[in-house]
Design a protein around this motif. Structure first.
Motif, PDB file in Angstrom:
ATOM      1  N   VAL A 189       7.362  17.624  -0.858  1.00 53.78           N
ATOM      2  CA  VAL A 189       5.946  17.260  -0.763  1.00 53.78           C
ATOM      3  C   VAL A 189       5.373  16.832  -2.112  1.00 53.78           C
ATOM      4  O   VAL A 189       4.661  15.837  -2.214  1.00 53.78           O
ATOM      5  CB  VAL A 189       5.133  18.427  -0.177  1.00 53.78           C
ATOM      6  N   ARG A 190       5.711  17.581  -3.171  1.00 52.46           N
ATOM      7  CA  ARG A 190       5.072  17.372  -4.470  1.00 52.46           C
ATOM      8  C   ARG A 190       5.901  16.558  -5.457  1.00 52.46           C
ATOM      9  O   ARG A 190       5.358  15.924  -6.344  1.00 52.46           O
ATOM     10  CB  ARG A 190       4.728  18.726  -5.092  1.00 52.46           C
ATOM     11  N   ARG A 191       7.208  16.610  -5.347  1.00 54.93           N
ATOM     12  CA  ARG A 191       8.082  15.899  -6.283  1.00 54.93           C
ATOM     13  C   ARG A 191       9.178  15.165  -5.499  1.00 54.93           C
ATOM     14  O   ARG A 191      10.352  15.496  -5.578  1.00 54.93           O
ATOM     15  CB  ARG A 191       8.735  16.879  -7.268  1.00 54.93           C
ATOM     16  N   PRO A 192       8.796  14.157  -4.713  1.00 57.76           N
ATOM     17  CA  PRO A 192       9.779  13.503  -3.838  1.00 57.76           C
ATOM     18  C   PRO A 192      10.964  12.889  -4.575  1.00 57.76           C
ATOM     19  O   PRO A 192      12.085  12.911  -4.067  1.00 57.76           O
ATOM     20  CB  PRO A 192       8.949  12.437  -3.109  1.00 57.76           C
ATOM     21  N   ALA A 193      10.741  12.346  -5.763  1.00 62.66           N
ATOM     22  CA  ALA A 193      11.864  11.754  -6.505  1.00 62.66           C
ATOM     23  C   ALA A 193      12.873  12.826  -6.893  1.00 62.66           C
ATOM     24  O   ALA A 193      14.087  12.622  -6.796  1.00 62.66           O
ATOM     25  CB  ALA A 193      11.348  11.031  -7.750  1.00 62.66           C
ATOM     26  N   GLU A 194      12.382  13.972  -7.314  1.00 59.64           N
ATOM     27  CA  GLU A 194      13.277  15.067  -7.691  1.00 59.64           C
ATOM     28  C   GLU A 194      13.903  15.716  -6.455  1.00 59.64           C
ATOM     29  O   GLU A 194      15.033  16.207  -6.508  1.00 59.64           O
ATOM     30  CB  GLU A 194      12.507  16.118  -8.491  1.00 59.64           C
ATOM     31  N   TYR A 195      13.165  15.702  -5.349  1.00 60.14           N
ATOM     32  CA  TYR A 195      13.688  16.295  -4.111  1.00 60.14           C
ATOM     33  C   TYR A 195      14.991  15.622  -3.678  1.00 60.14           C
ATOM     34  O   TYR A 195      15.928  16.291  -3.244  1.00 60.14           O
ATOM     35  CB  TYR A 195      12.665  16.186  -2.978  1.00 60.14           C
ATOM     36  N   VAL A 196      15.039  14.292  -3.779  1.00 60.23           N
ATOM     37  CA  VAL A 196      16.246  13.570  -3.355  1.00 60.23           C
ATOM     38  C   VAL A 196      17.454  14.068  -4.133  1.00 60.23           C
ATOM     39  O   VAL A 196      18.532  14.303  -3.579  1.00 60.23           O
ATOM     40  CB  VAL A 196      16.061  12.058  -3.536  1.00 60.23           C
ATOM     41  N   LYS A 197      17.280  14.250  -5.441  1.00 58.20           N
ATOM     42  CA  LYS A 197      18.376  14.753  -6.261  1.00 58.20           C
ATOM     43  C   LYS A 197      18.726  16.184  -5.873  1.00 58.20           C
ATOM     44  O   LYS A 197      19.906  16.549  -5.782  1.00 58.20           O
ATOM     45  CB  LYS A 197      17.986  14.698  -7.747  1.00 58.20           C
ATOM     46  N   ALA A 198      17.693  17.007  -5.646  1.00 58.31           N
ATOM     47  CA  ALA A 198      17.932  18.405  -5.281  1.00 58.31           C
ATOM     48  C   ALA A 198      18.656  18.508  -3.946  1.00 58.31           C
ATOM     49  O   ALA A 198      19.580  19.316  -3.779  1.00 58.31           O
ATOM     50  CB  ALA A 198      16.605  19.166  -5.227  1.00 58.31           C
ATOM     51  N   ALA A 256       0.838  -1.205   0.000  1.00 55.98           N
ATOM     52  CA  ALA A 256       0.000   0.000   0.000  1.00 55.98           C
ATOM     53  C   ALA A 256       0.868   1.247   0.000  1.00 55.98           C
ATOM     54  O   ALA A 256       1.996   1.244   0.455  1.00 55.98           O
ATOM     55  CB  ALA A 256      -0.903  -0.012   1.235  1.00 55.98           C
ATOM     56  N   LEU A 257       0.304   2.316  -0.531  1.00 55.30           N
ATOM     57  CA  LEU A 257       1.012   3.590  -0.506  1.00 55.30           C
ATOM     58  C   LEU A 257       1.214   4.041   0.934  1.00 55.30           C
ATOM     59  O   LEU A 257       0.390   3.751   1.814  1.00 55.30           O
ATOM     60  CB  LEU A 257       0.220   4.639  -1.288  1.00 55.30           C
ATOM     61  N   PRO A 258       2.290   4.811   1.212  1.00 57.06           N
ATOM     62  CA  PRO A 258       2.516   5.273   2.584  1.00 57.06           C
ATOM     63  C   PRO A 258       1.344   6.110   3.068  1.00 57.06           C
ATOM     64  O   PRO A 258       0.794   6.912   2.326  1.00 57.06           O
ATOM     65  CB  PRO A 258       3.788   6.131   2.447  1.00 57.06           C
ATOM     66  N   ASP A 259       0.937   5.899   4.296  1.00 57.94           N
ATOM     67  CA  ASP A 259      -0.170   6.684   4.824  1.00 57.94           C
ATOM     68  C   ASP A 259       0.309   8.080   5.205  1.00 57.94           C
ATOM     69  O   ASP A 259       1.481   8.414   5.086  1.00 57.94           O
ATOM     70  CB  ASP A 259      -0.822   5.973   6.026  1.00 57.94           C
ATOM     71  N   GLN A 260      -0.632   8.886   5.643  1.00 57.26           N
ATOM     72  CA  GLN A 260      -0.333  10.281   5.937  1.00 57.26           C
ATOM     73  C   GLN A 260       0.709  10.425   7.038  1.00 57.26           C
ATOM     74  O   GLN A 260       1.578  11.298   6.964  1.00 57.26           O
ATOM     75  CB  GLN A 260      -1.622  11.007   6.345  1.00 57.26           C
ATOM     76  N   ARG A 261       0.647   9.555   8.030  1.00 55.46           N
ATOM     77  CA  ARG A 261       1.597   9.650   9.133  1.00 55.46           C
ATOM     78  C   ARG A 261       3.015   9.391   8.650  1.00 55.46           C
ATOM     79  O   ARG A 261       3.964  10.069   9.072  1.00 55.46           O
ATOM     80  CB  ARG A 261       1.231   8.650  10.229  1.00 55.46           C
ATOM     81  N   LYS A 321       6.180  12.012   8.874  1.00 53.10           N
ATOM     82  CA  LYS A 321       7.454  11.632   9.490  1.00 53.10           C
ATOM     83  C   LYS A 321       8.619  11.863   8.531  1.00 53.10           C
ATOM     84  O   LYS A 321       9.681  12.329   8.930  1.00 53.10           O
ATOM     85  CB  LYS A 321       7.410  10.161   9.925  1.00 53.10           C
ATOM     86  N   ARG A 322       8.393  11.529   7.269  1.00 55.77           N
ATOM     87  CA  ARG A 322       9.462  11.704   6.286  1.00 55.77           C
ATOM     88  C   ARG A 322       9.773  13.187   6.096  1.00 55.77           C
ATOM     89  O   ARG A 322      10.945  13.580   6.016  1.00 55.77           O
ATOM     90  CB  ARG A 322       9.045  11.089   4.948  1.00 55.77           C
ATOM     91  N   ILE A 323       8.737  14.009   6.035  1.00 49.35           N
ATOM     92  CA  ILE A 323       8.955  15.445   5.874  1.00 49.35           C
ATOM     93  C   ILE A 323       9.718  16.013   7.064  1.00 49.35           C
ATOM     94  O   ILE A 323      10.680  16.776   6.908  1.00 49.35           O
ATOM     95  CB  ILE A 323       7.610  16.179   5.693  1.00 49.35           C
ATOM     96  N   VAL A 324       9.315  15.621   8.276  1.00 48.78           N
ATOM     97  CA  VAL A 324       9.991  16.104   9.484  1.00 48.78           C
ATOM     98  C   VAL A 324      11.446  15.636   9.491  1.00 48.78           C
ATOM     99  O   VAL A 324      12.362  16.395   9.837  1.00 48.78           O
ATOM    100  CB  VAL A 324       9.250  15.614  10.744  1.00 48.78           C
ATOM    101  N   ARG A 325      11.686  14.382   9.094  1.00 45.00           N
ATOM    102  CA  ARG A 325      13.046  13.849   9.081  1.00 45.00           C
ATOM    103  C   ARG A 325      13.924  14.615   8.090  1.00 45.00           C
ATOM    104  O   ARG A 325      15.070  14.955   8.390  1.00 45.00           O
ATOM    105  CB  ARG A 325      13.012  12.369   8.715  1.00 45.00           C
ATOM    106  N   GLU A 326      13.367  14.913   6.921  1.00 42.72           N
ATOM    107  CA  GLU A 326      14.148  15.623   5.916  1.00 42.72           C
ATOM    108  C   GLU A 326      14.429  17.058   6.345  1.00 42.72           C
ATOM    109  O   GLU A 326      15.535  17.575   6.115  1.00 42.72           O
ATOM    110  CB  GLU A 326      13.404  15.609   4.574  1.00 42.72           C
ATOM    111  N   ILE A 327      13.453  17.708   6.955  1.00 45.62           N
ATOM    112  CA  ILE A 327      13.674  19.073   7.448  1.00 45.62           C
ATOM    113  C   ILE A 327      14.753  19.081   8.518  1.00 45.62           C
ATOM    114  O   ILE A 327      15.626  19.960   8.550  1.00 45.62           O
ATOM    115  CB  ILE A 327      12.358  19.674   7.986  1.00 45.62           C
ATOM    116  N   ALA A 328      14.717  18.086   9.410  1.00 49.84           N
ATOM    117  CA  ALA A 328      15.741  17.990  10.454  1.00 49.84           C
ATOM    118  C   ALA A 328      17.120  17.753   9.836  1.00 49.84           C
ATOM    119  O   ALA A 328      18.120  18.337  10.278  1.00 49.84           O
ATOM    120  CB  ALA A 328      15.392  16.859  11.422  1.00 49.84           C
TER     121      ALA A 328
END
Length: 280
Positions: free
Chosen positions: A111-120, A15-20, A24-31
């Motif tokens: 949030v919108r382009r996670p695959a491109e975010y990793v490269k950025a 299943a696709l990742p749920d909202q939680r 968590k991923r967004i918070v981890r990346e910001i940190a």
């Protein structure tokens, strides 16, 4: 006769990742970005106590730019300050656009382009790391510290400076001019936004690094070579960290790989994949 294999995703599996999970991923990346930025600032502070070398390097750079035939930044600045309110606008752009816009773009990509975010993320981190090495190895006093050569510290003059009047005070390392991260980050912002958006207006993002380059010169915060070298460092990074460079057989970014459980022909809407056709 042709043999047909029918498959469909199984409920509850893959299943696709749920909202939680997304939060968590967004918070981890910001940190992670905050830690990287903190390490960079710590390195800048460590390299700040090199005033003597910074002024010597400035003289060497001015001589090099003269030999290369680059125009004097002081002359460009003198022309710009004659235009009403242009210097004030340049100061505001320098102080308020650089970091906030970069942070907003990275968050949007996350949030919108996670695959491109990793490269950025890796492109920005790599450029910032290279810049830190430059600041440590080649501390450089910016043009605004040399009024004797015609430069004006427009930010101090208009009361809009983000730096302390004394280079030895304040938290910022004022000798971290080479290369210009203002220009380098602006270049990366433009490249990744042009890559990830489809609007015909996306090419207007080219204006951001162009305006930023003009701003750092008009405000006497950087030399020509500071910006040119930053762009020179960024170009191979955007080529290396390019999410469009995928193998021809790879699934599209974001595509889910579902299990190939076989279903009967009456199983409803299914994704069909044909196996080898055999004639009996």
């Amino acid at each position: 006769m042709a043999q047909l294999t029918l498959c469909q995703p199984v409920a509850g599996r893959h299943a696709l990742p749920d909202q939680r999970t997304r939060v968590k991923r967004i918070v981890r990346e910001i940190a992670l970005l905050a830690v990287l930025f903190g390490v960079y600032n710590l390195g800048r502070l460590i390299s700040a106590d090199h005033a003597g070398a910074a002024f010597e390097h400035a003289a060497e750079l001015r001589n090099l730019q003269g030999r290369l035939g680059l125009p004097s930044e002081a002359q460009v600045q003198q022309l710009a300050v004659q235009i009403p309110d242009l210097a004030r606008a340049a100061n505001r752009y320098y102080a308020s656009v650089h970091f906030p816009l970069t942070a907003i773009v990275l968050l949007w990509l996350l949030v919108r382009r996670p695959a491109e975010y990793v490269k950025a993320r890796w492109a920005f981190a790599s450029l910032t790391g290279l810049a830190l090495i430059g600041h440590l190895v080649f501390p450089l006093a910016p043009p605004r510290m040399f009024p004797q050569y015609g430069w004006i510290d427009t930010a101090q003059l208009l009361g809009q400076s983000v730096y302390a009047a004394n280079a030895d005070s304040g938290l910022a390392n004022q000798f971290a001019a080479m290369p210009s991260l203002h220009v380098g980050w602006a270049f990366l912002v433009a490249v990744f936004l042009i890559r990830t958006t489809r609007s015909r207006w996306r090419w207007l993002w080219i204006a951001h690094p162009v305006v930023t380059f003009a701003v750092v010169v008009v405000t006497a915060n950087h030399y020509w070579l500071d910006g040119l070298i930053a762009i020179g460092l960024a170009i191979p990074l955007v080529l290396i960290f390019d999410s469009r460079r995928v193998s021809r057989d790879s699934p599209p970014a974001g595509a889910e790989q579902w299990p190939t459980d076989q279903w009967s022909a009456g199983g409803g809407a299914v994704a069909a994949s044909s196996s080898s056709a055999r004639t009996r």
